[in-house]
Structure formats: C-alpha cells, structure tokens
Design a protein around this motif. Structure first.
Motif, PDB file in Angstrom:
ATOM      1  N   ASP A  92       0.892  -1.441   0.641  1.00  0.00           N
ATOM      2  CA  ASP A  92       0.077   0.264  -0.094  1.00  0.00           C
ATOM      3  C   ASP A  92       1.309   1.452  -0.056  1.00  0.00           C
ATOM      4  O   ASP A  92       2.103   1.715   0.932  1.00  0.00           O
ATOM      5  N   VAL A  93       0.611   1.653  -1.002  1.00  0.00           N
ATOM      6  CA  VAL A  93       1.737   3.629  -1.274  1.00  0.00           C
ATOM      7  C   VAL A  93       0.452   4.118  -1.565  1.00  0.00           C
ATOM      8  O   VAL A  93      -0.417   4.495  -2.479  1.00  0.00           O
ATOM      9  N   GLU A  94       1.115   5.075  -0.397  1.00  0.00           N
ATOM     10  CA  GLU A  94       0.448   6.505  -0.915  1.00  0.00           C
ATOM     11  C   GLU A  94       0.656   7.543  -1.025  1.00  0.00           C
ATOM     12  O   GLU A  94       2.195   8.077  -1.360  1.00  0.00           O
ATOM     13  N   GLY A  95       0.211   8.120  -2.317  1.00  0.00           N
ATOM     14  CA  GLY A  95       1.159   9.098  -3.236  1.00  0.00           C
ATOM     15  C   GLY A  95       2.018   8.455  -4.630  1.00  0.00           C
ATOM     16  O   GLY A  95       1.457   7.827  -5.104  1.00  0.00           O
ATOM     17  N   PRO A  96       2.760   9.001  -5.172  1.00  0.00           N
ATOM     18  CA  PRO A  96       3.191  10.091  -4.828  1.00  0.00           C
ATOM     19  C   PRO A  96       2.502  11.003  -5.010  1.00  0.00           C
ATOM     20  O   PRO A  96       1.935  11.713  -5.847  1.00  0.00           O
ATOM     21  N   ASP A  97       3.300  12.103  -4.532  1.00  0.00           N
ATOM     22  CA  ASP A  97       2.723  13.972  -4.300  1.00  0.00           C
ATOM     23  C   ASP A  97       4.126  14.520  -4.523  1.00  0.00           C
ATOM     24  O   ASP A  97       5.386  15.183  -4.237  1.00  0.00           O
ATOM     25  N   GLU A  98       3.276  16.098  -5.119  1.00  0.00           N
ATOM     26  CA  GLU A  98       4.460  17.199  -5.553  1.00  0.00           C
ATOM     27  C   GLU A  98       4.141  17.980  -4.189  1.00  0.00           C
ATOM     28  O   GLU A  98       3.270  19.140  -3.886  1.00  0.00           O
ATOM     29  N   LEU A  99       5.332  18.003  -3.798  1.00  0.00           N
ATOM     30  CA  LEU A  99       5.690  18.922  -2.970  1.00  0.00           C
ATOM     31  C   LEU A  99       6.435  20.251  -3.636  1.00  0.00           C
ATOM     32  O   LEU A  99       7.729  19.723  -4.544  1.00  0.00           O
ATOM     33  N   PRO A 100       6.956  21.190  -2.497  1.00  0.00           N
ATOM     34  CA  PRO A 100       7.992  21.839  -3.025  1.00  0.00           C
ATOM     35  C   PRO A 100       9.282  21.151  -3.416  1.00  0.00           C
ATOM     36  O   PRO A 100       9.880  21.952  -3.802  1.00  0.00           O
ATOM     37  N   TRP A 101       9.924  20.271  -2.328  1.00  0.00           N
ATOM     38  CA  TRP A 101      11.138  20.260  -2.474  1.00  0.00           C
ATOM     39  C   TRP A 101      11.236  18.608  -3.347  1.00  0.00           C
ATOM     40  O   TRP A 101      12.144  17.901  -3.270  1.00  0.00           O
ATOM     41  N   GLY A 102      10.125  18.089  -3.948  1.00  0.00           N
ATOM     42  CA  GLY A 102      10.622  17.428  -5.384  1.00  0.00           C
ATOM     43  C   GLY A 102       9.133  16.097  -4.998  1.00  0.00           C
ATOM     44  O   GLY A 102       8.103  16.997  -4.751  1.00  0.00           O
ATOM     45  N   ARG A 103       8.760  15.160  -5.041  1.00  0.00           N
ATOM     46  CA  ARG A 103       8.369  13.806  -5.510  1.00  0.00           C
ATOM     47  C   ARG A 103       8.237  13.044  -4.104  1.00  0.00           C
ATOM     48  O   ARG A 103       9.166  12.519  -3.698  1.00  0.00           O
ATOM     49  N   MET A 104       7.103  13.110  -3.653  1.00  0.00           N
ATOM     50  CA  MET A 104       7.282  12.147  -2.042  1.00  0.00           C
ATOM     51  C   MET A 104       5.753  10.998  -1.749  1.00  0.00           C
ATOM     52  O   MET A 104       4.617  11.381  -2.203  1.00  0.00           O
ATOM     53  N   ALA A 105       6.557  10.058  -1.771  1.00  0.00           N
ATOM     54  CA  ALA A 105       5.205   8.614  -1.482  1.00  0.00           C
ATOM     55  C   ALA A 105       5.822   8.326   0.151  1.00  0.00           C
ATOM     56  O   ALA A 105       6.547   8.515   0.519  1.00  0.00           O
ATOM     57  N   GLN A 106       4.768   7.584   0.452  1.00  0.00           N
ATOM     58  CA  GLN A 106       5.064   6.828   1.815  1.00  0.00           C
ATOM     59  C   GLN A 106       4.517   4.962   1.929  1.00  0.00           C
ATOM     60  O   GLN A 106       3.669   5.137   0.708  1.00  0.00           O
ATOM     61  N   PHE A 107       5.216   4.359   2.533  1.00  0.00           N
ATOM     62  CA  PHE A 107       4.365   3.076   2.525  1.00  0.00           C
ATOM     63  C   PHE A 107       4.995   2.799   3.649  1.00  0.00           C
ATOM     64  O   PHE A 107       6.003   3.051   4.510  1.00  0.00           O
ATOM     65  N   ALA A 108       4.194   1.253   4.255  1.00  0.00           N
ATOM     66  CA  ALA A 108       4.766   0.899   4.819  1.00  0.00           C
ATOM     67  C   ALA A 108       5.291  -0.597   4.869  1.00  0.00           C
ATOM     68  O   ALA A 108       4.505  -1.444   4.106  1.00  0.00           O
ATOM     69  N   ASP A 109       6.197  -0.944   6.106  1.00  0.00           N
ATOM     70  CA  ASP A 109       6.621  -2.532   5.771  1.00  0.00           C
ATOM     71  C   ASP A 109       5.880  -3.620   6.858  1.00  0.00           C
ATOM     72  O   ASP A 109       4.486  -2.241   7.038  1.00  0.00           O
ATOM     73  N   PRO A 110       5.743  -4.788   6.292  1.00  0.00           N
ATOM     74  CA  PRO A 110       4.298  -5.785   6.773  1.00  0.00           C
ATOM     75  C   PRO A 110       4.090  -5.655   8.916  1.00  0.00           C
ATOM     76  O   PRO A 110       3.367  -5.443   9.172  1.00  0.00           O
ATOM     77  N   ASP A 111       5.408  -4.974   9.320  1.00  0.00           N
ATOM     78  CA  ASP A 111       4.798  -4.435  10.619  1.00  0.00           C
ATOM     79  C   ASP A 111       4.565  -3.370  10.943  1.00  0.00           C
ATOM     80  O   ASP A 111       4.378  -3.062  12.299  1.00  0.00           O
ATOM     81  N   GLY A 112       4.396  -2.497   9.772  1.00  0.00           N
ATOM     82  CA  GLY A 112       3.514  -0.873  10.712  1.00  0.00           C
ATOM     83  C   GLY A 112       5.016  -0.163  10.292  1.00  0.00           C
ATOM     84  O   GLY A 112       4.143   0.903  10.637  1.00  0.00           O
ATOM     85  N   ASN A 113       6.227  -0.868   9.954  1.00  0.00           N
ATOM     86  CA  ASN A 113       6.809   0.618   9.691  1.00  0.00           C
ATOM     87  C   ASN A 113       6.508   1.046   8.617  1.00  0.00           C
ATOM     88  O   ASN A 113       6.600   0.858   7.429  1.00  0.00           O
ATOM     89  N   ARG A 114       7.235   2.996   8.894  1.00  0.00           N
ATOM     90  CA  ARG A 114       6.556   3.900   7.811  1.00  0.00           C
ATOM     91  C   ARG A 114       7.707   4.525   7.253  1.00  0.00           C
ATOM     92  O   ARG A 114       8.617   4.865   7.968  1.00  0.00           O
ATOM     93  N   PHE A 115       7.298   3.821   6.428  1.00  0.00           N
ATOM     94  CA  PHE A 115       8.587   4.898   5.238  1.00  0.00           C
ATOM     95  C   PHE A 115       7.990   5.935   4.208  1.00  0.00           C
ATOM     96  O   PHE A 115       7.120   6.471   3.907  1.00  0.00           O
TER      97      PHE A 115
END
Length: 124
Positions: A92-115
């Motif tokens: 499950d990936v959120e984004g990517p979104d355009e932000l002033p500093w670049g394009r960024m997305a978020q995801f989690a590993d199977p344990d719920g750690n967020r990156f």
C-alpha cells in the motif's frame, strides 16, 4: 565534528525472516549482515552501495516495538517508478505527491514501520 553518516537505522520487526523477505524480494535490498549474536540474530539490509544500513531488529533485540519506526526517508531517482513497483508487489503506497522540494510517497512494511520515498527537485 567528524561524523560522516549514520551507520545503521533500527527497524523493529516481529519476524526477521518475513522482514528479510520483504526488504530483499520486494525492495531489492541486499543482506549486509546475518549472524547470531547474544541476545539474538543480527540482520542488516541495504540498497546496493548504501552507507547506511537497516538493522531488522527482532524480538528481544533492544526492546523495540515492531512498527514503531517512523519517518525514515529513502532517496530515489524515480519515485513514480518505485511506487508502481511497490504497488505491483502488493504494498500500500500513498502518493507520490508533488511538494515544493520534490515528489514524495509513503509506504509501510508488514510490521507497520513507515517509510518515505523522495525524488528531490533538481537544484535543491
């Protein structure tokens, strides 16, 4: 100060074998260390050529709670392609979104750690 980089970042996981599968098969990271040490298994992974590695810390290693790592940022040359690859692998990936500093997305590993994944704008 003579600090040059972070040596490793601890990622608390419930099952080191499952975490190893996620990081190597899904993200293509390489194993940099895998050995038994008191009090348990010392398991590290990293992208090829990285200076900083992830220590996949299992139960009993440091008292960390699986899923408690948050806000770890990975730099990538193509966040859109990486997001497509993660989604194709069922992540499950959120984004990517355009932000002033670049394009960024978020995801989690199977344990719920967020990156986060970031492709910085040129010149930043």
């Amino acid at each position: 100060m003579n600090i040059t980089h972070a040596s490793f970042v601890t990622v608390p996981v419930a099952d080191q074998d499952a975490a190893l599968d996620f990081w190597t098969r899904t993200l293509g990271f390489q194993v940099t260390a895998d050995r038994q040490m008191p009090p348990g298994r010392w398991l590290q992974v990293a992208p090829a050529g990285a200076q900083t590695v992830l220590t996949l810390s299992g139960p009993g290693m440091g008292g960390f709670t699986p899923g408690s790592a948050q806000g770890i940022m990975f730099a990538t040359g193509d966040v859109d392609a990486d997001c497509e690859r993660l989604r194709a692998a069922g992540v499950d990936v959120e984004g990517p979104d355009e932000l002033p500093w670049g394009r960024m997305a978020q995801f989690a590993d199977p344990d719920g750690n967020r990156f986060m994944l970031l492709t910085e704008k040129e010149g930043d």
